[in-house]
Each structure stands twice: as structure tokens, then as C-alpha cells.
Scaffold this active site. Structure first.
Site, PDB file in Angstrom:
ATOM      1  N   LEU A 163      14.412  23.851  64.707  1.00 43.87           N
ATOM      2  CA  LEU A 163      15.519  23.965  63.769  1.00 43.87           C
ATOM      3  C   LEU A 163      15.476  22.741  62.857  1.00 43.87           C
ATOM      4  O   LEU A 163      15.103  21.654  63.307  1.00 43.87           O
ATOM      5  CB  LEU A 163      16.872  23.990  64.500  1.00 43.87           C
ATOM      6  CG  LEU A 163      17.234  25.223  65.326  1.00 43.87           C
ATOM      7  CD1 LEU A 163      18.592  25.008  65.994  1.00 43.87           C
ATOM      8  CD2 LEU A 163      17.258  26.472  64.472  1.00 43.87           C
ATOM      9  N   ASP A 164      15.871  22.912  61.603  1.00 38.06           N
ATOM     10  CA  ASP A 164      15.983  21.760  60.720  1.00 38.06           C
ATOM     11  C   ASP A 164      16.877  20.706  61.358  1.00 38.06           C
ATOM     12  O   ASP A 164      17.815  21.041  62.099  1.00 38.06           O
ATOM     13  CB  ASP A 164      16.592  22.170  59.369  1.00 38.06           C
ATOM     14  CG  ASP A 164      15.676  23.050  58.543  1.00 38.06           C
ATOM     15  OD1 ASP A 164      14.490  23.173  58.894  1.00 38.06           O
ATOM     16  OD2 ASP A 164      16.158  23.607  57.541  1.00 38.06           O
ATOM     17  N   ARG A 165      16.617  19.467  61.031  1.00 38.91           N
ATOM     18  CA  ARG A 165      17.389  18.374  61.620  1.00 38.91           C
ATOM     19  C   ARG A 165      18.894  18.560  61.434  1.00 38.91           C
ATOM     20  O   ARG A 165      19.691  18.288  62.335  1.00 38.91           O
ATOM     21  CB  ARG A 165      16.953  17.043  60.997  1.00 38.91           C
ATOM     22  CG  ARG A 165      17.632  15.836  61.609  1.00 38.91           C
ATOM     23  CD  ARG A 165      17.023  14.557  61.077  1.00 38.91           C
ATOM     24  NE  ARG A 165      17.432  13.404  61.868  1.00 38.91           N
ATOM     25  CZ  ARG A 165      16.743  12.284  61.967  1.00 38.91           C
ATOM     26  NH1 ARG A 165      15.607  12.151  61.312  1.00 38.91           N
ATOM     27  NH2 ARG A 165      17.187  11.284  62.701  1.00 38.91           N
ATOM     28  N   VAL A 202      20.560  21.288  61.105  1.00 39.24           N
ATOM     29  CA  VAL A 202      21.045  22.573  61.613  1.00 39.24           C
ATOM     30  C   VAL A 202      21.281  22.475  63.121  1.00 39.24           C
ATOM     31  O   VAL A 202      20.563  21.783  63.843  1.00 39.24           O
ATOM     32  CB  VAL A 202      20.044  23.703  61.300  1.00 39.24           C
ATOM     33  CG1 VAL A 202      20.520  25.036  61.868  1.00 39.24           C
ATOM     34  CG2 VAL A 202      19.843  23.803  59.788  1.00 39.24           C
TER      35      VAL A 202
END
Length: 221
Positions: free
Chosen positions: A52-54, A56
Site C-alpha cells: 500500500l502507498d505510505r 494509505v
């Protein structure tokens, strides 16, 4: 460092909630490291199999063995590891449901992803399905199923259509005073040891802008 909310674990997998601001990868301060701290076992086998994106937050599954990591990784590569997100966007899409398809190009120097109109070196197709669940206060709660997993895909594809995610500081110029409203809501995959279908959901936190909508506490729509 935060304790990690662990929802399920066995000898093969561990399902948890990744907080916003934490990297998915195994490094100091990354999610696997924090999971080991939560377990009280600095030597525990905890492997990242998807990201997951940082910024998110939401559901992630981690592997507890090399074999499990390999089998889960194969599912991810084959497209058999299903990921569903909830997001809140500014505005209302023209269609209540649909498929978004774009060519995305990653600029590593800027650490941003762009929609491009023509095929070119490095450009990759990005596809997602969405459905509008509710609209309120000039925003829409949407459900997203990824068909591809490009960097910042959801954020870029909606921003490119004038529908930026609420709280997105990278792809929106609107002055939202909240964290990005993108939540890993549901994961579906085959258990790497038993083969059973694992289908797990988790609702987003009860903070703005999620509180502008009626989301079932046990299972989002």
C-alpha cells in the site's frame, strides 16, 4: 511506534491494519518490523507480499513463512489476489459505475505518476472498476476493484478526471485538512497452505470524511 492491529494469524499468514504513514516494506519502522514488535518477537518471519502507498491505510496480509510468501506472491502476479478499496472523492462521477482505463507513466525523479495519451517507453496500462455507493456534501463514497496495481493508480486515475481523492496532498490542489480518504477495505485470496478462500473486510476509521457517509460498522457496502 504504533502497535499494529492484527485481525487474524496462523502459521502461514497474518492479516493486519496498516496505519497511514508507515511503509509496507521490511525496513526499520516498516510494517513487518512493527508487526514483529507487536508480536514481541524480533526474529519472527514476517514477509511483505503486496503493498500500500505510505499514506494509505487499511488491510494487508503478510506471509509468516518463505513458502507462504512464494505462494501468495504467485497469486498476486497471476491476478488471483483481489483487492478492494473504499475512497472518498471530490465531486460525483458522470456514471454511477464503470471501468477506468489509462496509460500511466511514472516519473521517478518527481515521485509522481501521470496519465499519458500515447504509448511510450515506460508507460503501463492501468485498469480499475468503480461503483458510487453514496454522495454527500459535494463528495462521493466509491468502491474500487483494481485489475492492475500501478503506483498511485487510484489517486492518479480519479484526479485526471477532476475527481481527486479527499485529503490527497500529491494529486489534488484542494486544501483538505485530513488524511487521504483511501482505505484497503477487502482482500480475497487462497490460503497458501489450505487453499481455502480467505475473504476479509474492515471498515474505515470513524473520522472525516468517512463520517459524512453511512458505512456499516461490520461490513461496508
Amino acid at each position: 511506534m504504533p502497535n499494529i492491529d492484527i485481525l487474524r494469524q496462523d502459521s502461514s499468514i497474518l492479516i493486519c491494519i496498516k496505519p497511514a504513514g508507515i511503509l509496507s516494506t521490511d525496513e526499520p519502522g516498516g510494517l513487518p518490523s512493527l508487526v514483529r514488535e507487536t508480536l514481541g518477537d524480533p526474529g519472527a518471519t514476517v514477509r511483505t507480499v503486496h503493498r500500500l502507498d505510505r499514506v494509505v491505510s487499511g488491510l494487508m496480509v503478510l506471509a509468516r513463512s518463505r513458502s507462504a510468501a512464494s505462494k501468495l506472491g504467485q497469486q498476486v502476479m497471476a491476478g488471483h489476489f483481489d483487492k478492494e478499496y473504499l475512497a472518498v472523492i471530490h465531486g460525483v462521477p458522470e456514471s454511477p459505475s464503470g471501468t477506468l482505463t489509462d496509460l500511466l507513466l511514472r516519473d521517478k525523479a518527481e515521485r509522481k505518476t501521470y496519465v499519458v495519451s500515447q504509448p511510450q517507453k515506460g508507460a503501463q496500462e492501468a485498469v480499475l472498476d468503480y461503483a458510487v455507493l453514496q454522495s454527500a456534501s459535494g463528495m462521493s463514497l466509491i468502491r474500487i476493484r483494481l485489475r492492475t496495481g500501478r503506483t498511485h493508480q487510484i489517486r492518479v486515475q480519479f484526479s485526471a478526471r477532476g475527481l481527486p481523492l479527499v485529503g490527497d496532498k500529491k494529486y489534488s490542489i484542494l486544501p483538505d485538512d485530513c488524511k487521504i480518504a483511501l482505505w484497503s477495505h477487502r482482500l480475497t485470496f487462497a490460503h497458501p497452505k489450505t487453499g481455502e478462500t480467505v475473504d476479509v473486510t474492515a471498515p474505515p476509521p470513524e473520522v472525516y470524511p468517512w463520517t459524512e457517509f453511512h458505512i456499516d460498522a461490520e461490513r461496508a457496502p
